[in-house]
Design a protein around this motif. Structure first.
Motif, PDB file in Angstrom:
ATOM      1  N   SER A   9       0.768  -1.132  -0.178  1.00 61.92           N
ATOM      2  CA  SER A   9       0.060  -0.133  -0.120  1.00 61.92           C
ATOM      3  C   SER A   9       1.012   1.212   0.202  1.00 61.92           C
ATOM      4  N   PRO A  10       0.440   2.552  -0.337  1.00 65.28           N
ATOM      5  CA  PRO A  10       1.221   3.612  -0.342  1.00 65.28           C
ATOM      6  C   PRO A  10       1.520   3.801   0.765  1.00 65.28           C
ATOM      7  N   HIS A  11       0.735   3.724   1.897  1.00 63.80           N
ATOM      8  CA  HIS A  11       1.001   4.129   3.231  1.00 63.80           C
ATOM      9  C   HIS A  11       2.373   3.153   3.619  1.00 63.80           C
ATOM     10  N   VAL A  12       2.391   1.886   3.417  1.00 63.20           N
ATOM     11  CA  VAL A  12       3.554   1.061   3.840  1.00 63.20           C
ATOM     12  C   VAL A  12       4.696   1.570   3.090  1.00 63.20           C
ATOM     13  N   TYR A  13       4.449   1.805   1.790  1.00 69.46           N
ATOM     14  CA  TYR A  13       5.624   2.137   0.895  1.00 69.46           C
ATOM     15  C   TYR A  13       6.273   3.224   1.713  1.00 69.46           C
ATOM     16  N   LEU A  14       5.437   4.496   1.789  1.00 68.94           N
ATOM     17  CA  LEU A  14       5.895   5.602   2.515  1.00 68.94           C
ATOM     18  C   LEU A  14       6.680   5.093   4.144  1.00 68.94           C
ATOM     19  N   LEU A  15       5.966   4.488   4.701  1.00 68.37           N
ATOM     20  CA  LEU A  15       6.761   3.929   6.025  1.00 68.37           C
ATOM     21  C   LEU A  15       7.997   3.260   5.584  1.00 68.37           C
ATOM     22  N   THR A  16       8.340   2.247   4.996  1.00 65.44           N
ATOM     23  CA  THR A  16       9.399   1.693   4.596  1.00 65.44           C
ATOM     24  C   THR A  16      10.435   2.728   4.098  1.00 65.44           C
ATOM     25  N   ARG A  17      10.127   3.701   3.375  1.00 61.63           N
ATOM     26  CA  ARG A  17      10.953   4.703   2.745  1.00 61.63           C
ATOM     27  C   ARG A  17      11.808   5.416   4.016  1.00 61.63           C
ATOM     28  N   ARG A  18      10.572   5.908   5.073  1.00 58.79           N
ATOM     29  CA  ARG A  18      11.160   6.689   5.843  1.00 58.79           C
ATOM     30  C   ARG A  18      12.000   5.802   6.998  1.00 58.79           C
ATOM     31  N   LEU A  19      11.707   4.694   7.183  1.00 54.90           N
ATOM     32  CA  LEU A  19      12.628   3.497   8.119  1.00 54.90           C
ATOM     33  C   LEU A  19      13.793   3.449   7.385  1.00 54.90           C
ATOM     34  N   GLU A  20      14.072   3.286   6.043  1.00 56.42           N
ATOM     35  CA  GLU A  20      15.152   3.191   5.391  1.00 56.42           C
ATOM     36  C   GLU A  20      15.808   4.421   5.524  1.00 56.42           C
ATOM     37  N   ARG A  21      15.369   5.554   5.449  1.00 56.65           N
ATOM     38  CA  ARG A  21      16.255   6.967   5.674  1.00 56.65           C
ATOM     39  C   ARG A  21      16.561   7.019   7.113  1.00 56.65           C
ATOM     40  N   ALA A  22      15.633   6.474   8.089  1.00 54.97           N
ATOM     41  CA  ALA A  22      16.179   6.469   9.611  1.00 54.97           C
ATOM     42  C   ALA A  22      17.314   5.567   9.603  1.00 54.97           C
ATOM     43  N   ALA A  23      17.369   4.542   8.978  1.00 54.80           N
ATOM     44  CA  ALA A  23      18.538   3.481   9.261  1.00 54.80           C
ATOM     45  C   ALA A  23      19.773   4.085   8.703  1.00 54.80           C
ATOM     46  N   THR A  24      19.739   4.600   7.616  1.00 57.05           N
ATOM     47  CA  THR A  24      20.913   5.576   6.949  1.00 57.05           C
ATOM     48  C   THR A  24      21.257   6.601   7.961  1.00 57.05           C
ATOM     49  N   LEU A  25      20.613   7.390   8.545  1.00 58.15           N
ATOM     50  CA  LEU A  25      20.825   8.356   9.423  1.00 58.15           C
ATOM     51  C   LEU A  25      21.556   7.809  10.732  1.00 58.15           C
ATOM     52  N   LEU A  26      20.926   6.718  11.180  1.00 57.15           N
ATOM     53  CA  LEU A  26      21.709   5.864  12.245  1.00 57.15           C
ATOM     54  C   LEU A  26      23.009   5.618  12.191  1.00 57.15           C
ATOM     55  N   ARG A  27      23.347   5.023  10.771  1.00 54.75           N
ATOM     56  CA  ARG A  27      24.536   4.590  10.446  1.00 54.75           C
ATOM     57  C   ARG A  27      25.722   5.525  10.128  1.00 54.75           C
ATOM     58  N   THR A  28      24.944   6.860   9.546  1.00 53.45           N
ATOM     59  CA  THR A  28      26.029   7.879   9.189  1.00 53.45           C
ATOM     60  C   THR A  28      26.111   9.096   9.765  1.00 53.45           C
ATOM     61  N   THR A  29      25.232   9.313  10.762  1.00 54.40           N
ATOM     62  CA  THR A  29      25.353  10.422  11.561  1.00 54.40           C
ATOM     63  C   THR A  29      25.241   9.889  13.178  1.00 54.40           C
ATOM     64  N   ASP A  30      25.544  11.021  13.725  1.00 55.54           N
ATOM     65  CA  ASP A  30      25.443  10.942  15.227  1.00 55.54           C
ATOM     66  C   ASP A  30      24.187  11.533  15.721  1.00 55.54           C
ATOM     67  N   ARG A  31      23.294  12.087  14.910  1.00 54.19           N
ATOM     68  CA  ARG A  31      22.077  12.502  15.389  1.00 54.19           C
ATOM     69  C   ARG A  31      21.137  11.868  16.475  1.00 54.19           C
ATOM     70  N   ALA A  32      20.563  12.396  17.404  1.00 50.05           N
ATOM     71  CA  ALA A  32      19.842  11.767  18.252  1.00 50.05           C
ATOM     72  C   ALA A  32      18.696  11.035  17.803  1.00 50.05           C
ATOM     73  N   ILE A  33      18.155   9.869  18.186  1.00 51.98           N
ATOM     74  CA  ILE A  33      17.519   8.848  17.734  1.00 51.98           C
ATOM     75  C   ILE A  33      15.988   9.526  17.625  1.00 51.98           C
ATOM     76  N   ALA A  34      15.520  10.646  18.440  1.00 57.21           N
ATOM     77  CA  ALA A  34      14.504  11.227  18.633  1.00 57.21           C
ATOM     78  C   ALA A  34      14.501  12.195  17.289  1.00 57.21           C
ATOM     79  N   THR A  35      15.658  12.902  17.239  1.00 58.32           N
ATOM     80  CA  THR A  35      15.644  13.712  16.019  1.00 58.32           C
ATOM     81  C   THR A  35      15.643  13.098  14.835  1.00 58.32           C
ATOM     82  N   ILE A  36      16.123  11.713  14.660  1.00 57.35           N
ATOM     83  CA  ILE A  36      16.081  11.116  13.521  1.00 57.35           C
ATOM     84  C   ILE A  36      14.730  10.828  12.993  1.00 57.35           C
ATOM     85  N   CYS A  37      13.961  10.408  14.051  1.00 58.55           N
ATOM     86  CA  CYS A  37      12.655   9.974  14.107  1.00 58.55           C
ATOM     87  C   CYS A  37      11.846  11.195  13.216  1.00 58.55           C
TER      88      CYS A  37
END
Lengths: 139, 146
Positions: B52-80
């Motif tokens: 569904s479009p909703h699930v696609y958007l969620l997985t895109r956001r989580l993919e971005r979050a995973a990238t930011l967790l790996r490549t930045t030191d931003r706080a987890i809440a900020t990344i969310c």
């Protein structure tokens, strides 16, 4: 020595693709040959000015007997879904190219963004093919 | 002119989700990008792309979050919030379901973000240069001959 000469993209409509790649993207036509003896098969290639030896073939999606009807439908659908191919272009100035192509109505799916390797953006051709436009960082 | 398959319009919605995931995108906006009514859109999107479009958007956001967790030191809440999600609780839940690790554990499983940062050589040279010391002139501790 082996070198790249042509790479192929499926397009839903060659006239539309021709107009897009020449008028909107600014490439030049290298070959535009129609062969009546081969069912009016049209060999249509484009490449940037100054880069005559590398070209993109804008290939109409063929029906039977080249592709069976089911495969033809699948290729049409995959192309429309953006799953059929990507071409990577390079430029000296990503932002200038973005502005220029945007002004000509190119449908960007990513604005210029900084990457570890440089700055790049992306757009779709009318058929759905993914085209990246990268300004490589000087290392 | 050969018509484009209807999926070509759905691809516009997918591209919009990829480009504007960080914004509070609604299914109605995605449907508008595809030129379809909302009810019709969700069904067609799922048929074309398998979710569904909703699930696609969620997985895109989580993919971005995973990238930011790996490549930045931003706080987890900020990344969310950076990836367009607005509930830290549901972010943690859906991230853990998708990646099998909590955001904090996922981050800990990779090398520190500093290992990935491409800091310009001139900056490294400028900021990485050690203080020259001669042991006769000052008694300060520092790298050098013991």
């Amino acid at each position: 020595m082996i070198r790249i000469a042509t790479a192929q993209l499926w397009v839903h409509d060659q006239e539309e693709a021709l107009a897009f790649y020449t008028k909107s993207v600014g490439l030049e036509v290298r070959s535009d040959v129609t062969l009546p003896e081969m069912g009016n098969f049209r060999w249509l290639t484009v490449s940037p000015a100054g880069q005559e030896d590398v070209a993109i073939v804008l290939m109409a999606i063929p029906g039977p007997p080249v592709l069976d009807a089911e495969t033809e439908a699948q290729v049409r659908e995959l192309t429309a879904k953006g799953a059929a191919g990507t071409v990577f272009l390079t430029t000296d100035d990503c932002d200038a190219a973005y502005a220029e192509l945007s002004a000509r109505g190119v449908e960007f799916n990513e604005e210029p963004t900084d990457r570890p390797y440089g700055r790049d953006c992306g757009f779709r051709d009318p058929s759905g093919n993914n085209i990246r436009l990268t300004q490589l960082r000087e290392m | 002119m050969a018509p484009h398959p209807p999926a070509r319009h759905l691809l516009r919605a997918k591209d919009l989700a990829d480009a504007r995931y960080a914004e509070p995108l609604t299914v109605a906006e995605l449907a508008a990008a595809a030129g379809l009514s909302r009810a019709h859109f969700s069904r067609q999107f799922r048929r074309a792309f398998g979710e569904s479009p909703h699930v696609y958007l969620l997985t895109r956001r989580l993919e971005r979050a995973a990238t930011l967790l790996r490549t930045t030191d931003r706080a987890i809440a900020t990344i969310c919030f950076d990836v367009g999600l607005n509930s830290l609780g549901s972010f943690t839940t859906s991230f853990t379901r998708m990646f099998g690790l909590t955001p904090a554990a996922y981050r800990a499983a990779f090398p520190p973000a500093a290992a990935h940062a491409i800091v310009p050589g001139c900056v490294l040279r400028a900021y990485g240069r050690p203080q020259h010391r001669t042991f006769r002139e000052d008694g300060a501790q520092g790298p050098g001959i013991a």
